[in-house]
Design an enzyme around this catalytic site. Structure first.
Site: not given
Length: 113
Positions: A86, A92-93, A99
């Site tokens: 994301n 949506g991070q 990651h």
């Protein structure tokens, strides 16, 4: 630095480590969205995919290699799994250290999210 994942890399925050080398670490997600859900991150802090440069190619190339290795060890490789990253709020991070999410153990739907 006040980065959650940097603190995890430094050992200040506990995690269930699945793989670790000098550059990359994989660990169980604390809020799993599938029966198997783990994260793969570079140990070096990079905030978002927008901050990646050509110099990061070798480091970031290790992420899918580790994801596949751990997926095989967790028994989800043959049936299949989803890998997602994301970027920023609309993507949506929530933790600003890049990651890779690896999810498996159930059928994934499309479109996600």
């Amino acid at each position: 630095m006040d980065c959650l994942f940097c603190k995890l890399v430094q050992g200040d925050i506990p995690a269930t480590i699945l793989y670790q080398d000098d550059d990359v670490i994989a660990f169980e997600d604390i809020a799993p969205q599938a029966p198997t859900h783990f994260l793969v991150i570079p140990k070096r802090h990079i905030s978002t995919l927008n901050d990646v440069s050509d110099d990061d190619a070798a480091l970031l190339g290790k992420l899918p290699i580790v994801a596949a290795r751990v997926a095989k060890e967790k028994g989800i490789a043959e049936d299949g799994f989803r890998v997602t990253m994301n970027c920023n709020e609309m993507g949506g991070q929530t933790v600003y250290h890049i990651h890779m999410h690896v999810l498996g153990g159930r059928a994934m739907t499309w479109p996600p999210g």
